[in-house]
Design a protein around this motif. Structure first.
Motif, PDB file in Angstrom:
ATOM      1  N   ALA A   1       0.821  -1.220   0.000  1.00 53.91           N
ATOM      2  CA  ALA A   1       0.000   0.000   0.000  1.00 53.91           C
ATOM      3  C   ALA A   1       0.851   1.265   0.000  1.00 53.91           C
ATOM      4  N   GLY A   2       2.132   1.128  -0.346  1.00 57.69           N
ATOM      5  CA  GLY A   2       3.012   2.287  -0.340  1.00 57.69           C
ATOM      6  C   GLY A   2       3.099   2.971  -1.697  1.00 57.69           C
TER       7      GLY A   2
ATOM      8  N   ARG B   1      12.113   9.439  -2.950  1.00 57.13           N
ATOM      9  CA  ARG B   1      12.295   8.323  -2.015  1.00 57.13           C
ATOM     10  C   ARG B   1      10.943   7.675  -1.779  1.00 57.13           C
ATOM     11  N   ASP B   2      10.960   6.468  -1.201  1.00 54.08           N
ATOM     12  CA  ASP B   2       9.710   5.829  -0.807  1.00 54.08           C
ATOM     13  C   ASP B   2       9.080   6.606   0.339  1.00 54.08           C
ATOM     14  N   LEU B   3       7.767   6.682   0.335  1.00 52.94           N
ATOM     15  CA  LEU B   3       7.082   7.374   1.427  1.00 52.94           C
ATOM     16  C   LEU B   3       7.208   6.583   2.727  1.00 52.94           C
TER      17      LEU B   3
END
Length: 483
Positions: free
Chosen positions: A373-374, A382-384
Motif C-alpha cells: 500500500a506504499g 524516495r519511498d514514502l
C-alpha cells in the motif's frame, strides 16, 4: 519484490507453528472498452481432512472438521446492511421527507464496503468515538470488550450547508452521484472534521500530492456524519464487471462449495506478472506440503479509487483473465473477485485494513508484498514508507492476532534462466528488478519486457490499453494543429 504471507492454520495435535521451516528470503480514469470474457472457473474438489505427519510436538489447536471459513469474521457475524426486498418499498417511502445527503463516487464505494460486511462489525459511517479509536489506535473496542482492527477511518464528510439542512433530524437519506436513493443513515451524529489531524495520523505526513487526500479530503466538508446504515438495493456499477464483485458472504459460500481446506488471498492493484504468479503458486505448494489437500487462491484486485496513473480496473481484469487462460495460474484452484475498497496509499496503516477485510471474507492466509500500500514520496525522490514496515506492522497489529507471518524470498527476473525466480544473492548480477512503474513504462513506450516476465496474452492487453490511451491523447492535439 519481497513478499510474505500471513497465516492462520488449523493444526493437528502433533504440529506447532514453530516447526514450520520457512525460506527467508482515481480521480478520472480513461475509458477503455475491454472485452472481458465472463467464464465460470468454479470447480468442486473432494474434502480431505488435514492430518500432520510431524511427531513429538504439543498441540496448538484441534478441529474435528475442516471448513474454508477457518477465521471467524470480526464480531462473529458478517454484517449485511442491504434491506430485504420485501421491505424496500416502505424504506423508499420513509426516506421521501428526510433531509438528503448526496454521495460522491468514492462515498458510494465506502457504502458498498460497509453494506457487504468488509468492515464488520462496523454498521455504518463512523461516529466520533469509533473515528477517534480508528484514528489514534488503529482498532475499535466492541461490546464484548475485545479489539478488532480498524486502521482506516471510514467516514462521510459534509459541508456547512448540508449540516444546516439536516438540522435536528435524527435520520437522513443518502443519494447516489446520479441522485438516486441509495440508503438511509439512522441515529446520526455530526462532529468536527479536523482534516490536518486525519491526514497526519493516516499517512504520517501532510506533504502535498497524496492522491486520496487531494481527491477526497482537501475539498471535503468541515463536518463528519456518522450513523447506522441501511442500503436499499445491492450496490451495482453496471460496468460489465459486477459478476466479479462477490461479497464476503458469497466468497465464503464459494469456498465452502469448493470444499477448500485453506484459502489464501492476494491483494493487488497492478497487472499480474510471472513474479506474482511464482509467489502465489509457491504459497499453494507450501500449503500442500503442510498437508492441506485443496488450497484455493483468492486473486483479489482492488476495485475502488486508484490514482490516475494506475492501470484502470477493466484493463486489469482483462489482463487477469488472460493470466488464467494462459495457464500461469490454475483456473480450477483460483477465484478472481474484485475488492470494492478505495485505495489510500497509506502504507503500514492501510495494509492492516487490507488484511482485516480479507479475514471477513474467510481467507485464512494472506499474501502481501514489499512496501504494501506504499508509494513514492509526493515531493521527494524516495519511498514514502520503509518497504519492510508493512510486514512488521502486520505481525504486531492489534485485532489481527488470527494471522501469522511466513516470509518469502525476493522474486526478480533471472536473466540467465530467462524467467521470474527467487533472488539468489550469490549471483546478484544475474537478476533484474522490474517495478510496477517500470512495467507500466515498458507498456506505455512500446518496449517489450524480457521474455518470461509476463504471459504474452496478458502483456498484449497492457500494450493495447496504452496504445488506445496515446491515440486518445493525440486526437485533440491533431485537431488543434489542423485548426
Amino acid at each position: 519484490m519481497s513478499l510474505f504471507t500471513k497465516l492462520h492454520i488449523a493444526i493437528s495435535p502433533q504440529f506447532t507453528i514453530n516447526n514450520l521451516q520457512t525460506t527467508k528470503r482515481t480521480t478520472s480514469i480513461p475509458i477503455y472498452n475491454s472485452k472481458i470474457q465472463s467464464k465460470h472457473i468454479y470447480v468442486s474438489h473432494p474434502l480431505v481432512l488435514f492430518k500432520s505427519t510431524m511427531q513429538g510436538h504439543s498441540p496448538r489447536s484441534l478441529r474435528s472438521s475442516i471448513k474454508s471459513s477457518l477465521i471467524d469474521p470480526d464480531g462473529g457475524v458478517i454484517v449485511d446492511l442491504v434491506v430485504p426486498e420485501s421491505e424496500r418499498a416502505s424504506r423508499i417511502l420513509e426516506a421521501e421527507p428526510l433531509p438528503k445527503v448526496k454521495l460522491t463516487q468514492i462515498d458510494l464505494e465506502w457504502v458498498h464496503v460497509i453494506s457487504e460486511g468488509w468492515a464488520s462489525p462496523l454498521r455504518g459511517f463512523m461516529r466520533e468515538d469509533e473515528y477517534l479509536q480508528s484514528l489514534h489506535f488503529n482498532c475499535i473496542k466492541i461490546k464484548d470488550g475485545s479489539l478488532v482492527n480498524m486502521s482506516l477511518p471510514i467516514v462521510l464528510a459534509i459541508g456547512d450547508d448540508v449540516k444546516d439542512q439536516i438540522g435536528s433530524s435524527s435520520n437522513v437519506g443518502l443519494l447516489g452521484p446520479n441522485g438516486d436513493l441509495v440508503g438511509i443513515l439512522r441515529s446520526i451524529e455530526i462532529f468536527k472534521h479536523n482534516k490536518e489531524e486525519r491526514i497526519a495520523r493516516t499517512w504520517g505526513t501532510t506533504a502535498p500530492g497524496l492522491p486520496y487526500v487531494d481527491v477526497v479530503i482537501t475539498n471535503a466538508g468541515n463536518w463528519l456524519l456518522g450513523g447506522d446504515l441501511e442500503v436499499i438495493n445491492p450496490i451495482k456499477y453496471n460496468d460489465g464487471l459486477d459478476h466479479y464483485r462477490l461479497s464476503p458472504k458469497q466468497l465464503r459460500q464459494e469456498f465452502d462449495r469448493r470444499q477448500a481446506d485453506a484459502v489464501f488471498a492476494f491483494q493487488l492493484r497492478n497487472p499480474v506478472h510471472n513474479g506474482h504468479a511464482l509467489l502465489m503458486n509457491d504459497t499453494r505448494k507450501r500449503l500442500l506440503d503442510m498437508g492441506y489437500k485443496n488450497p484455493i487462491l483468492l486473486l483479489h484486485p482492488l476495485g475502488g479509487f486508484t490514482k490516475a496513473d494506475d492501470v484502470p480496473l477493466d484493463v486489469r481484469m482483462e489482463q487477469h483473465s488472460k493470466v488464467l487462460e494462459d495457464g500461469v495460474l490454475d483456473p480450477e484452484t483460483t477465484i478472481v473477485s474484485i475488492f470494492p475498497s478505495p485505495m489510500h496509499y497509506a502504507g503500514p496503516t492501510e495494509v492492516q485494513w487490507h488484511a482485516k477485510a480479507r479475514i471477513n471474507a474467510g481467507a485464512n492466509f494472506y499474501i502481501v508484498g514489499r512496501d504494501p500500500a506504499g508509494m513514492g514520496h509526493p515531493t521527494e525522490k524516495r519511498d514514502l514508507y520503509d518497504p519492510d514496515h508493512g510486514k512488521k506492522v502486520l505481525s504486531m497489529a492489534p485485532g489481527l492476532e488470527k494471522l501469522n507471518i511466513l516470509p518469502f524470498k525476493v522474486a526478480a527476473y533471472d536473466t540467465v534462466a530467462k524467467k521470474m525466480a527467487f533472488f539468489d544473492p550469490s549471483r546478484a548480477k544475474d537478476f533484474l528488478f522490474i517495478s510496477g512503474t517500470k512495467m507500466r513504462t515498458y507498456a506505455r513506450t512500446g518496449e517489450n519486457p524480457p521474455d518470461g516476465f509476463m504471459c504474452p496474452g496478458g502483456w498484449k492487453v497492457l500494450v493495447n490499453y496504452y496504445e488506445s490511451l496515446q491515440a486518445e491523447e493525440a486526437s485533440p492535439q491533431q485537431a488543434a494543429l489542423s485548426v
